[in-house]
Design a protein around this motif. Sequence first.
Motif, mmCIF file in Angstrom:
data_model
loop_
_atom_site.group_PDB
_atom_site.id
_atom_site.type_symbol
_atom_site.label_atom_id
_atom_site.label_comp_id
_atom_site.label_asym_id
_atom_site.label_seq_id
_atom_site.Cartn_x
_atom_site.Cartn_y
_atom_site.Cartn_z
ATOM 1 N N VAL A 1 13.104 -4.745 -5.736
ATOM 2 C CA VAL A 1 13.104 -3.331 -6.086
ATOM 3 C C VAL A 1 13.031 -2.524 -4.800
ATOM 4 O O VAL A 1 12.113 -2.697 -4.009
ATOM 5 C CB VAL A 1 11.897 -2.963 -6.996
ATOM 6 C CG1 VAL A 1 11.752 -1.457 -7.098
ATOM 7 C CG2 VAL A 1 12.056 -3.546 -8.386
ATOM 8 N N CYS B 1 5.628 -4.886 -9.302
ATOM 9 C CA CYS B 1 6.149 -3.517 -9.219
ATOM 10 C C CYS B 1 5.480 -2.649 -10.271
ATOM 11 O O CYS B 1 5.339 -3.062 -11.422
ATOM 12 C CB CYS B 1 7.662 -3.490 -9.417
ATOM 13 S SG CYS B 1 8.352 -1.835 -9.247
ATOM 14 N N VAL B 2 5.136 -1.437 -9.881
ATOM 15 C CA VAL B 2 4.497 -0.504 -10.817
ATOM 16 C C VAL B 2 5.431 -0.170 -11.974
ATOM 17 O O VAL B 2 4.984 0.164 -13.068
ATOM 18 C CB VAL B 2 4.046 0.784 -10.068
ATOM 19 C CG1 VAL B 2 5.250 1.585 -9.586
ATOM 20 C CG2 VAL B 2 3.144 1.632 -10.939
ATOM 21 N N TYR C 1 4.770 -0.251 -4.440
ATOM 22 C CA TYR C 1 5.150 1.088 -3.947
ATOM 23 C C TYR C 1 4.063 1.721 -3.083
ATOM 24 O O TYR C 1 4.305 2.743 -2.459
ATOM 25 C CB TYR C 1 5.528 2.003 -5.116
ATOM 26 C CG TYR C 1 4.348 2.636 -5.832
ATOM 27 C CD1 TYR C 1 3.504 1.855 -6.613
ATOM 28 C CD2 TYR C 1 4.078 4.003 -5.723
ATOM 29 C CE1 TYR C 1 2.416 2.433 -7.263
ATOM 30 C CE2 TYR C 1 3.006 4.582 -6.370
ATOM 31 C CZ TYR C 1 2.168 3.791 -7.133
ATOM 32 O OH TYR C 1 1.087 4.360 -7.764
HETATM 33 MO MO LIG Z 1 7.704 -1.093 -7.221
#
Ligand SMILES: [Mo]
Length: 521
Positions: free
Chosen positions: A242, A289-290, A377
Amino acid sequence: MEGNRRWHALAGLLAAALTLGVGQLVAGIVSPSSAPLVVVGDAVVDRVPAWLKDTAIRAFGSHDKTVLLTTIAVVVALLAVLAGVLARRRLALGVGVVGVLGAVGVAAAASRPDATTFSPLPSALGAAAGTYALVVLTRRLTRRPSRGPGDPSPGRGAAGGPPTGPPRRGVLLGSTAAAALVSGGAGQFLVSTRSAEESRARVVLPEPADPAPALPAGLDPADAVASGLTTYATGSADFYRVDTALVVPDVTAERWSLRIHGRVERELTLDFATLLAKPLRERWITLTCVSNEVGGSYVGNARWLGYPLQDLLAEVGVTDGADMLFATSTDGFTLSAPLAEATDGRDAMLVVGMDGRPLPREHGFPVRMVIPGLYGYVSACKWVTDLEVTTFAEKTAYWTDRGWAAKGPVKTASRVDVPRSFAKVRAGRVPVAGVAWAQHRGVSRVEVRVDEGEWDEALVLPSVSADTWCQWVYDWDASEPGTHSIQVRATDGTGTPQTDVVVGPVPDGATGYDSITVTVV
Ligand SMILES: [Mo]
Ligand SMILES: Nc1nc2c(c(=O)[nH]1)N[C@H]1C(S)=C(S)[C@@H](COP(=O)(O)O)O[C@H]1N2
Protein backbone atom coordinates in the motif's frame (compact mmCIF):
# COMPACT_ATOMS: atom_id res chain seq x y z
CA MET A 1 -14.56 12.64 -46.21
CA GLU A 2 -14.82 9.83 -43.63
CA GLY A 3 -11.85 7.80 -44.78
CA ASN A 4 -9.64 10.85 -44.83
CA ARG A 5 -10.70 11.82 -41.33
CA ARG A 6 -9.65 8.37 -40.15
CA TRP A 7 -6.14 8.95 -41.52
CA HIS A 8 -5.97 12.22 -39.60
CA ALA A 9 -7.16 10.53 -36.44
CA LEU A 10 -4.36 7.99 -36.90
CA ALA A 11 -1.87 10.84 -37.43
CA GLY A 12 -3.00 12.34 -34.11
CA LEU A 13 -2.57 9.00 -32.35
CA LEU A 14 0.91 8.50 -33.78
CA ALA A 15 1.94 12.04 -32.85
CA ALA A 16 0.84 11.28 -29.28
CA ALA A 17 2.69 7.94 -29.33
CA LEU A 18 5.84 9.74 -30.46
CA THR A 19 5.34 12.29 -27.66
CA LEU A 20 5.25 9.48 -25.11
CA GLY A 21 8.08 7.54 -26.74
CA VAL A 22 10.45 10.50 -26.93
CA GLY A 23 9.33 11.49 -23.42
CA GLN A 24 10.30 8.04 -22.19
CA LEU A 25 13.67 8.23 -23.96
CA VAL A 26 14.48 11.64 -22.48
CA ALA A 27 13.33 10.37 -19.08
CA GLY A 28 15.67 7.40 -19.44
CA ILE A 29 18.57 9.77 -20.10
CA VAL A 30 17.98 12.60 -17.65
CA SER A 31 15.31 11.72 -15.11
CA PRO A 32 13.98 8.15 -14.80
CA SER A 33 10.99 9.13 -12.63
CA SER A 34 9.71 11.86 -14.98
CA ALA A 35 8.22 9.97 -17.94
CA PRO A 36 5.16 11.96 -19.11
CA LEU A 37 2.39 9.43 -18.27
CA VAL A 38 3.95 8.75 -14.90
CA VAL A 39 4.25 12.38 -13.76
CA VAL A 40 0.68 13.08 -14.84
CA GLY A 41 -0.49 9.96 -12.98
CA ASP A 42 1.42 10.99 -9.87
CA ALA A 43 -0.11 14.44 -10.02
CA VAL A 44 -3.59 12.91 -10.30
CA VAL A 45 -2.92 10.63 -7.32
CA ASP A 46 -1.95 13.64 -5.22
CA ARG A 47 -5.00 15.63 -6.19
CA VAL A 48 -7.87 13.14 -6.08
CA PRO A 49 -10.04 13.51 -2.98
CA ALA A 50 -9.29 11.11 -0.14
CA TRP A 51 -12.64 9.31 -0.44
CA LEU A 52 -12.01 8.49 -4.08
CA LYS A 53 -8.53 7.19 -3.28
CA ASP A 54 -9.91 5.01 -0.47
CA THR A 55 -12.61 3.67 -2.79
CA ALA A 56 -10.04 2.92 -5.48
CA ILE A 57 -7.77 1.07 -3.05
CA ARG A 58 -10.77 -0.91 -1.86
CA ALA A 59 -12.18 -1.64 -5.33
CA PHE A 60 -8.97 -2.36 -7.25
CA GLY A 61 -6.53 -3.23 -4.48
CA SER A 62 -3.02 -3.23 -5.84
CA HIS A 63 -4.40 -2.88 -9.40
CA ASP A 64 -5.50 0.68 -8.65
CA LYS A 65 -2.31 2.03 -10.26
CA THR A 66 -2.81 0.03 -13.47
CA VAL A 67 -6.42 1.26 -13.65
CA LEU A 68 -5.29 4.87 -13.25
CA LEU A 69 -2.50 4.64 -15.85
CA THR A 70 -4.84 2.93 -18.32
CA THR A 71 -7.47 5.63 -17.78
CA ILE A 72 -4.93 8.38 -18.41
CA ALA A 73 -3.68 6.58 -21.53
CA VAL A 74 -7.24 6.32 -22.87
CA VAL A 75 -7.89 10.02 -22.22
CA VAL A 76 -4.62 10.92 -23.97
CA ALA A 77 -5.56 8.68 -26.93
CA LEU A 78 -8.96 10.36 -27.26
CA LEU A 79 -7.38 13.82 -27.13
CA ALA A 80 -4.80 12.67 -29.68
CA VAL A 81 -7.56 11.61 -32.09
CA LEU A 82 -9.21 14.98 -31.52
CA ALA A 83 -5.90 16.75 -32.23
CA GLY A 84 -5.46 14.82 -35.48
CA VAL A 85 -8.98 15.53 -36.70
CA LEU A 86 -8.86 19.22 -35.70
CA ALA A 87 -5.50 19.64 -37.43
CA ARG A 88 -7.08 18.59 -40.72
CA ARG A 89 -9.25 21.72 -40.74
CA ARG A 90 -6.93 24.02 -38.83
CA LEU A 91 -3.39 22.92 -38.10
CA ALA A 92 -3.06 25.41 -35.22
CA LEU A 93 -5.98 23.78 -33.35
CA GLY A 94 -4.41 20.33 -33.47
CA VAL A 95 -1.02 21.68 -32.49
CA GLY A 96 -2.76 23.52 -29.65
CA VAL A 97 -4.18 20.27 -28.25
CA VAL A 98 -0.73 18.59 -28.31
CA GLY A 99 0.73 21.74 -26.74
CA VAL A 100 -1.81 21.64 -23.91
CA LEU A 101 -1.01 17.95 -23.30
CA GLY A 102 2.70 18.78 -23.16
CA ALA A 103 2.05 21.71 -20.83
CA VAL A 104 0.08 19.45 -18.48
CA GLY A 105 3.04 17.04 -18.39
CA VAL A 106 5.53 19.85 -17.80
CA ALA A 107 3.41 21.32 -14.99
CA ALA A 108 2.91 17.89 -13.40
CA ALA A 109 6.64 17.14 -13.58
CA ALA A 110 7.61 20.47 -12.09
CA SER A 111 5.14 20.08 -9.23
CA ARG A 112 6.58 16.76 -8.02
CA PRO A 113 8.18 17.02 -4.59
CA ASP A 114 11.35 15.40 -5.94
CA ALA A 115 11.41 17.61 -9.05
CA THR A 116 14.73 18.76 -10.45
CA THR A 117 15.45 21.17 -13.30
CA PHE A 118 15.47 18.11 -15.60
CA SER A 119 12.03 16.81 -14.60
CA PRO A 120 9.99 18.84 -17.12
CA LEU A 121 12.32 17.95 -20.01
CA PRO A 122 10.75 14.58 -20.98
CA SER A 123 7.28 16.11 -21.37
CA ALA A 124 8.62 19.23 -23.09
CA LEU A 125 10.84 17.46 -25.64
CA GLY A 126 8.22 14.72 -26.12
CA ALA A 127 5.57 17.34 -26.93
CA ALA A 128 7.98 19.09 -29.31
CA ALA A 129 8.56 15.83 -31.21
CA GLY A 130 4.80 15.11 -31.19
CA THR A 131 3.99 18.57 -32.53
CA TYR A 132 6.55 18.22 -35.29
CA ALA A 133 5.11 14.81 -36.24
CA LEU A 134 1.55 16.17 -36.26
CA VAL A 135 2.51 19.07 -38.52
CA VAL A 136 4.43 16.88 -40.99
CA LEU A 137 1.78 14.15 -41.09
CA THR A 138 -1.13 16.59 -41.41
CA ARG A 139 0.58 18.50 -44.22
CA ARG A 140 1.24 15.25 -46.05
CA LEU A 141 -2.34 14.01 -45.62
CA THR A 142 -3.99 17.27 -46.71
CA ARG A 143 -1.81 17.55 -49.80
CA ARG A 144 -3.86 17.12 -52.99
CA PRO A 145 -3.02 14.05 -55.03
CA SER A 146 -1.02 15.15 -58.09
CA ARG A 147 -2.92 15.24 -61.37
CA GLY A 148 -6.23 14.05 -60.04
CA PRO A 149 -8.95 13.79 -62.71
CA GLY A 150 -10.93 16.73 -61.28
CA ASP A 151 -7.85 18.83 -60.62
CA PRO A 152 -5.86 19.64 -63.69
CA SER A 153 -3.36 21.86 -61.83
CA PRO A 154 -0.36 19.96 -60.47
CA GLY A 155 -0.26 19.26 -56.72
CA ARG A 156 2.14 21.24 -54.59
CA GLY A 157 4.15 18.09 -53.95
CA ALA A 158 4.72 17.68 -57.63
CA ALA A 159 6.75 20.88 -57.88
CA GLY A 160 9.98 19.15 -58.79
CA GLY A 161 9.59 16.41 -56.18
CA PRO A 162 8.54 12.83 -56.63
CA PRO A 163 4.81 12.13 -57.01
CA THR A 164 2.99 11.79 -53.72
CA GLY A 165 0.20 9.41 -52.78
CA PRO A 166 -0.84 6.55 -50.52
CA PRO A 167 2.53 4.71 -50.42
CA ARG A 168 4.33 7.84 -49.30
CA ARG A 169 1.62 8.49 -46.72
CA GLY A 170 1.88 4.94 -45.41
CA VAL A 171 5.66 5.14 -45.19
CA LEU A 172 5.48 8.37 -43.23
CA LEU A 173 2.88 7.08 -40.79
CA GLY A 174 4.76 3.81 -40.45
CA SER A 175 8.06 5.50 -39.72
CA THR A 176 6.43 7.71 -37.09
CA ALA A 177 5.05 4.58 -35.44
CA ALA A 178 8.47 2.96 -35.60
CA ALA A 179 10.15 6.04 -34.13
CA ALA A 180 7.63 6.04 -31.29
CA LEU A 181 8.24 2.34 -30.57
CA VAL A 182 12.03 2.54 -30.79
CA SER A 183 12.33 5.66 -28.63
CA GLY A 184 9.82 4.31 -26.12
CA GLY A 185 11.55 0.94 -25.95
CA ALA A 186 15.02 2.44 -25.63
CA GLY A 187 13.74 4.81 -22.96
CA GLN A 188 12.17 1.94 -21.04
CA PHE A 189 15.46 0.03 -21.24
CA LEU A 190 17.45 3.02 -19.95
CA VAL A 191 14.97 3.64 -17.13
CA SER A 192 15.23 0.04 -15.98
CA THR A 193 19.03 -0.33 -16.20
CA ARG A 194 19.80 2.92 -14.42
CA SER A 195 17.46 1.70 -11.77
CA ALA A 196 17.37 0.72 -8.19
CA GLU A 197 17.00 -2.93 -9.22
CA GLU A 198 20.64 -3.00 -10.34
CA SER A 199 21.71 -1.26 -7.18
CA ARG A 200 19.70 -3.75 -5.11
CA ALA A 201 21.47 -6.64 -6.80
CA ARG A 202 24.81 -5.19 -5.66
CA VAL A 203 23.84 -4.87 -1.98
CA VAL A 204 25.37 -7.41 0.39
CA LEU A 205 23.64 -7.38 3.76
CA PRO A 206 25.79 -8.01 6.84
CA GLU A 207 24.99 -10.74 9.34
CA PRO A 208 22.72 -9.35 12.04
CA ALA A 209 24.56 -8.50 15.28
CA ASP A 210 21.33 -9.46 17.02
CA PRO A 211 19.56 -12.18 15.01
CA ALA A 212 15.84 -12.97 15.01
CA PRO A 213 14.71 -15.82 17.26
CA ALA A 214 14.17 -19.15 15.54
CA LEU A 215 10.58 -19.95 14.63
CA PRO A 216 8.91 -22.16 17.23
CA ALA A 217 7.80 -25.66 16.29
CA GLY A 218 4.17 -26.28 15.52
CA LEU A 219 3.53 -23.39 13.13
CA ASP A 220 1.82 -23.82 9.76
CA PRO A 221 -0.11 -27.07 10.40
CA ALA A 222 0.03 -28.70 6.97
CA ASP A 223 -3.65 -29.66 6.62
CA ALA A 224 -4.85 -26.19 7.67
CA VAL A 225 -2.35 -24.46 5.35
CA ALA A 226 -3.44 -26.77 2.53
CA SER A 227 -7.04 -25.63 3.06
CA GLY A 228 -6.08 -21.95 3.07
CA LEU A 229 -4.66 -20.97 6.46
CA THR A 230 -2.30 -18.01 6.10
CA THR A 231 1.30 -19.05 6.69
CA TYR A 232 3.11 -17.52 9.68
CA ALA A 233 5.79 -15.98 7.44
CA THR A 234 4.19 -14.10 4.57
CA GLY A 235 7.10 -14.01 2.12
CA SER A 236 7.94 -10.76 0.35
CA ALA A 237 6.38 -11.82 -2.96
CA ASP A 238 2.98 -12.17 -1.25
CA PHE A 239 3.36 -9.22 1.08
CA TYR A 240 0.62 -6.61 0.66
CA ARG A 241 1.64 -3.31 -0.83
CA VAL A 242 0.00 0.00 0.00
CA ASP A 243 1.44 3.35 -1.03
CA THR A 244 0.70 6.49 -3.00
CA ALA A 245 3.56 5.94 -5.47
CA LEU A 246 2.34 5.30 -9.01
CA VAL A 247 5.65 3.87 -10.10
CA VAL A 248 7.99 2.48 -7.50
CA PRO A 249 10.45 5.26 -6.58
CA ASP A 250 13.80 4.65 -8.17
CA VAL A 251 16.29 5.07 -5.36
CA THR A 252 19.72 3.49 -5.56
CA ALA A 253 21.66 2.64 -2.41
CA GLU A 254 24.52 4.73 -3.78
CA ARG A 255 22.33 7.82 -4.18
CA TRP A 256 20.47 7.32 -0.89
CA SER A 257 21.11 9.36 2.22
CA LEU A 258 19.08 10.15 5.31
CA ARG A 259 19.07 13.49 7.02
CA ILE A 260 18.05 13.63 10.67
CA HIS A 261 17.37 17.12 11.92
CA GLY A 262 14.89 19.35 13.74
CA ARG A 263 14.79 19.31 17.52
CA VAL A 264 18.14 17.60 17.87
CA GLU A 265 21.48 18.57 19.37
CA ARG A 266 23.57 17.34 16.43
CA GLU A 267 22.15 17.11 12.93
CA LEU A 268 23.23 13.97 11.10
CA THR A 269 23.33 12.77 7.50
CA LEU A 270 23.72 9.06 7.05
CA ASP A 271 24.64 7.15 3.90
CA PHE A 272 23.84 3.54 3.13
CA ALA A 273 27.33 2.12 3.77
CA THR A 274 27.46 3.81 7.18
CA LEU A 275 24.04 2.40 8.05
CA LEU A 276 25.06 -1.15 7.03
CA ALA A 277 28.22 -0.88 9.15
CA LYS A 278 26.17 -0.36 12.31
CA PRO A 279 25.20 -3.33 14.50
CA LEU A 280 21.95 -4.49 12.94
CA ARG A 281 19.03 -6.26 14.56
CA GLU A 282 16.70 -8.75 12.92
CA ARG A 283 13.09 -9.21 14.10
CA TRP A 284 9.82 -10.79 13.04
CA ILE A 285 7.24 -8.01 12.90
CA THR A 286 3.70 -8.05 11.53
CA LEU A 287 2.79 -4.94 9.54
CA THR A 288 -0.84 -3.86 9.11
CA CYS A 289 -2.55 -1.14 7.10
CA VAL A 290 -5.09 1.10 8.80
CA SER A 291 -7.31 0.77 5.73
CA ASN A 292 -7.57 -2.99 6.19
CA GLU A 293 -11.25 -3.95 6.45
CA VAL A 294 -12.33 -6.55 9.01
CA GLY A 295 -11.31 -9.85 7.41
CA GLY A 296 -9.05 -8.03 4.93
CA SER A 297 -5.63 -8.93 3.63
CA TYR A 298 -3.55 -5.75 4.19
CA VAL A 299 -1.47 -7.47 6.84
CA GLY A 300 1.72 -9.49 6.61
CA ASN A 301 4.53 -10.89 8.71
CA ALA A 302 8.20 -10.58 7.76
CA ARG A 303 11.70 -10.80 9.19
CA TRP A 304 13.07 -7.27 9.09
CA LEU A 305 16.75 -6.33 9.40
CA GLY A 306 17.45 -2.85 10.65
CA TYR A 307 19.06 -0.41 13.01
CA PRO A 308 17.10 0.71 16.08
CA LEU A 309 15.60 4.19 15.70
CA GLN A 310 16.20 4.64 19.41
CA ASP A 311 19.98 4.33 18.95
CA LEU A 312 19.93 6.66 15.97
CA LEU A 313 17.95 9.24 17.93
CA ALA A 314 20.34 8.91 20.87
CA GLU A 315 23.17 9.71 18.48
CA VAL A 316 21.57 13.00 17.39
CA GLY A 317 20.27 13.86 20.88
CA VAL A 318 16.57 14.66 20.90
CA THR A 319 15.88 17.97 22.67
CA ASP A 320 13.04 18.64 25.12
CA GLY A 321 9.49 19.05 23.93
CA ALA A 322 9.68 16.89 20.80
CA ASP A 323 7.00 14.21 20.50
CA MET A 324 7.00 13.29 16.81
CA LEU A 325 9.24 11.93 14.11
CA PHE A 326 8.24 13.38 10.74
CA ALA A 327 9.42 11.07 7.99
CA THR A 328 9.63 12.03 4.31
CA SER A 329 10.17 9.66 1.40
CA THR A 330 11.86 10.45 -1.90
CA ASP A 331 8.47 10.73 -3.60
CA GLY A 332 7.23 13.35 -1.16
CA PHE A 333 5.05 11.07 0.97
CA THR A 334 5.19 12.04 4.64
CA LEU A 335 4.17 10.39 7.89
CA SER A 336 4.13 11.42 11.53
CA ALA A 337 5.34 8.74 13.94
CA PRO A 338 4.99 9.18 17.69
CA LEU A 339 8.42 9.56 19.28
CA ALA A 340 7.24 7.71 22.41
CA GLU A 341 6.72 4.43 20.53
CA ALA A 342 9.87 4.92 18.48
CA THR A 343 12.00 5.13 21.63
CA ASP A 344 10.30 3.02 24.30
CA GLY A 345 12.56 0.02 23.75
CA ARG A 346 10.44 -1.82 21.20
CA ASP A 347 12.06 -2.88 17.91
CA ALA A 348 11.38 0.36 16.04
CA MET A 349 13.88 0.26 13.20
CA LEU A 350 15.35 1.88 10.16
CA VAL A 351 15.03 -1.21 7.97
CA VAL A 352 17.35 -2.40 5.17
CA GLY A 353 16.40 -6.08 4.84
CA MET A 354 13.27 -8.17 4.49
CA ASP A 355 13.38 -11.95 4.94
CA GLY A 356 17.17 -12.05 4.56
CA ARG A 357 17.35 -10.00 1.36
CA PRO A 358 17.70 -6.28 0.65
CA LEU A 359 14.27 -4.63 0.79
CA PRO A 360 12.29 -5.27 -2.38
CA ARG A 361 11.90 -2.01 -4.29
CA GLU A 362 8.15 -1.88 -3.75
CA HIS A 363 8.66 -2.30 -0.02
CA GLY A 364 11.00 0.67 0.26
CA PHE A 365 14.46 -0.09 -1.13
CA PRO A 366 16.96 0.90 0.07
CA VAL A 367 15.65 1.99 3.49
CA ARG A 368 12.27 2.15 5.24
CA MET A 369 10.96 2.38 8.78
CA VAL A 370 9.05 -0.22 10.79
CA ILE A 371 7.62 0.36 14.27
CA PRO A 372 5.82 -2.64 15.78
CA GLY A 373 2.32 -1.92 17.11
CA LEU A 374 1.53 1.05 14.86
CA TYR A 375 -0.33 1.04 11.55
CA GLY A 376 1.88 1.59 8.51
CA TYR A 377 0.65 5.13 7.79
CA VAL A 378 2.20 6.44 11.03
CA SER A 379 5.26 4.22 11.22
CA ALA A 380 6.47 2.43 8.12
CA CYS A 381 7.79 5.13 5.75
CA LYS A 382 9.28 3.50 2.64
CA TRP A 383 12.12 5.12 0.62
CA VAL A 384 12.70 7.33 3.65
CA THR A 385 15.31 10.07 3.21
CA ASP A 386 14.45 12.66 5.82
CA LEU A 387 13.60 12.44 9.50
CA GLU A 388 12.65 15.59 11.34
CA VAL A 389 12.29 15.49 15.10
CA THR A 390 9.35 17.79 15.79
CA THR A 391 5.93 17.95 17.46
CA PHE A 392 2.39 16.93 16.55
CA ALA A 393 1.39 20.54 17.24
CA GLU A 394 3.83 21.79 14.60
CA LYS A 395 3.28 19.45 11.66
CA THR A 396 0.79 17.15 9.98
CA ALA A 397 1.53 14.45 7.42
CA TYR A 398 0.09 13.00 4.20
CA TRP A 399 -2.74 10.88 5.62
CA THR A 400 -3.42 12.97 8.72
CA ASP A 401 -4.02 15.90 6.36
CA ARG A 402 -6.67 13.71 4.75
CA GLY A 403 -8.68 13.02 7.86
CA TRP A 404 -6.92 9.99 9.33
CA ALA A 405 -6.07 9.93 13.04
CA ALA A 406 -2.76 11.41 14.25
CA LYS A 407 -1.97 8.34 16.31
CA GLY A 408 -2.46 4.88 14.89
CA PRO A 409 -1.96 2.03 17.37
CA VAL A 410 -2.93 -1.29 15.78
CA LYS A 411 -6.31 -2.53 17.01
CA THR A 412 -6.73 -6.13 18.13
CA ALA A 413 -8.07 -8.16 15.21
CA SER A 414 -8.69 -11.72 14.10
CA ARG A 415 -9.62 -13.36 10.82
CA VAL A 416 -11.13 -16.67 9.71
CA ASP A 417 -9.19 -18.14 6.75
CA VAL A 418 -10.54 -21.71 6.80
CA PRO A 419 -13.11 -22.75 5.65
CA ARG A 420 -13.48 -20.22 2.84
CA SER A 421 -16.63 -18.16 3.16
CA PHE A 422 -19.67 -19.80 1.48
CA ALA A 423 -17.87 -23.15 1.42
CA LYS A 424 -19.89 -26.36 1.52
CA VAL A 425 -18.51 -28.70 4.16
CA ARG A 426 -19.33 -32.32 4.99
CA ALA A 427 -21.08 -32.88 8.35
CA GLY A 428 -18.63 -34.06 11.03
CA ARG A 429 -15.44 -32.52 12.37
CA VAL A 430 -14.62 -29.39 10.38
CA PRO A 431 -11.25 -27.66 10.85
CA VAL A 432 -11.59 -23.89 11.33
CA ALA A 433 -8.45 -21.74 11.33
CA GLY A 434 -7.14 -18.25 10.90
CA VAL A 435 -4.83 -15.55 12.20
CA ALA A 436 -5.09 -12.95 14.97
CA TRP A 437 -2.94 -9.92 15.78
CA ALA A 438 -2.52 -7.23 18.40
CA GLN A 439 1.03 -6.08 17.71
CA HIS A 440 3.19 -5.26 20.69
CA ARG A 441 0.46 -6.31 23.15
CA GLY A 442 0.30 -9.85 21.81
CA VAL A 443 -2.66 -12.22 21.55
CA SER A 444 -3.54 -14.12 24.73
CA ARG A 445 -6.59 -16.01 23.53
CA VAL A 446 -8.79 -16.61 20.50
CA GLU A 447 -12.42 -17.73 20.67
CA VAL A 448 -14.85 -18.96 18.08
CA ARG A 449 -18.64 -19.06 18.12
CA VAL A 450 -21.08 -20.69 15.77
CA ASP A 451 -24.47 -19.11 15.00
CA GLU A 452 -23.86 -16.49 17.71
CA GLY A 453 -23.85 -19.20 20.39
CA GLU A 454 -21.38 -19.52 23.25
CA TRP A 455 -17.77 -18.45 22.64
CA ASP A 456 -15.47 -21.48 22.62
CA GLU A 457 -11.71 -21.50 23.07
CA ALA A 458 -9.56 -21.98 19.94
CA LEU A 459 -5.97 -23.26 20.07
CA VAL A 460 -3.52 -20.38 19.67
CA LEU A 461 -0.32 -21.53 17.95
CA PRO A 462 3.00 -20.10 19.18
CA SER A 463 4.49 -16.91 17.78
CA VAL A 464 7.99 -15.54 18.22
CA SER A 465 6.89 -12.37 20.01
CA ALA A 466 4.01 -10.06 20.83
CA ASP A 467 4.99 -8.06 17.72
CA THR A 468 3.72 -10.68 15.29
CA TRP A 469 0.39 -12.24 14.54
CA CYS A 470 -0.42 -15.79 15.53
CA GLN A 471 -2.27 -18.61 13.84
CA TRP A 472 -5.20 -20.29 15.57
CA VAL A 473 -7.09 -23.51 14.92
CA TYR A 474 -10.48 -24.75 16.11
CA ASP A 475 -12.13 -28.10 15.72
CA TRP A 476 -15.78 -27.55 14.88
CA ASP A 477 -18.21 -30.40 15.42
CA ALA A 478 -20.53 -29.61 12.52
CA SER A 479 -23.45 -31.94 13.09
CA GLU A 480 -26.42 -29.94 11.83
CA PRO A 481 -26.92 -29.62 8.07
CA GLY A 482 -27.79 -26.16 6.77
CA THR A 483 -26.23 -22.69 6.77
CA HIS A 484 -24.13 -21.54 9.71
CA SER A 485 -22.16 -18.46 10.67
CA ILE A 486 -18.73 -18.71 12.28
CA GLN A 487 -17.25 -15.74 14.13
CA VAL A 488 -13.88 -15.17 15.77
CA ARG A 489 -12.59 -12.80 18.39
CA ALA A 490 -9.16 -12.31 19.95
CA THR A 491 -8.10 -11.03 23.35
CA ASP A 492 -4.85 -9.10 23.56
CA GLY A 493 -1.99 -9.53 26.01
CA THR A 494 -3.48 -6.96 28.40
CA GLY A 495 -6.64 -9.09 28.70
CA THR A 496 -8.80 -6.75 26.62
CA PRO A 497 -11.07 -8.58 24.16
CA GLN A 498 -11.54 -7.36 20.62
CA THR A 499 -14.56 -5.06 20.37
CA ASP A 500 -17.74 -6.12 18.55
CA VAL A 501 -18.50 -2.52 17.59
CA VAL A 502 -18.55 -2.37 13.80
CA VAL A 503 -16.64 0.59 12.38
CA GLY A 504 -14.91 1.11 9.04
CA PRO A 505 -11.20 1.93 8.58
CA VAL A 506 -11.52 5.75 8.71
CA PRO A 507 -10.09 7.40 10.81
CA ASP A 508 -8.09 4.95 12.93
CA GLY A 509 -8.79 1.34 11.89
CA ALA A 510 -11.77 -0.99 11.38
CA THR A 511 -13.29 -3.05 14.21
CA GLY A 512 -15.95 -5.75 14.53
CA TYR A 513 -15.82 -9.53 14.36
CA ASP A 514 -14.81 -11.32 11.20
CA SER A 515 -17.52 -13.72 10.20
CA ILE A 516 -17.97 -16.40 7.54
CA THR A 517 -20.97 -18.34 6.33
CA VAL A 518 -20.69 -22.05 5.54
CA THR A 519 -23.18 -24.70 4.52
CA VAL A 520 -23.04 -28.12 6.12
CA VAL A 521 -24.24 -30.85 3.76
MO1 LIG B 1 -1.67 1.81 5.42
N1 LIG C 1 6.82 6.38 0.97
C1 LIG C 1 5.71 5.79 1.42
N2 LIG C 1 5.76 5.00 2.51
C2 LIG C 1 4.64 4.39 2.97
C3 LIG C 1 3.40 4.59 2.34
C4 LIG C 1 3.37 5.44 1.19
O1 LIG C 1 2.32 5.67 0.57
N3 LIG C 1 4.55 6.00 0.75
N4 LIG C 1 2.27 3.97 2.81
C5 LIG C 1 2.31 3.52 4.21
C6 LIG C 1 1.22 2.60 4.50
S1 LIG C 1 -0.33 3.28 4.56
C7 LIG C 1 1.43 1.28 4.79
S2 LIG C 1 0.18 0.32 5.35
C8 LIG C 1 2.76 0.67 4.63
C9 LIG C 1 2.69 -0.53 3.72
O2 LIG C 1 3.95 -1.08 3.53
P1 LIG C 1 4.13 -2.22 2.44
O3 LIG C 1 3.63 -1.68 1.14
O4 LIG C 1 5.57 -2.57 2.44
O5 LIG C 1 3.27 -3.39 2.90
O6 LIG C 1 3.69 1.57 4.09
C10 LIG C 1 3.62 2.88 4.60
N5 LIG C 1 4.74 3.62 4.07
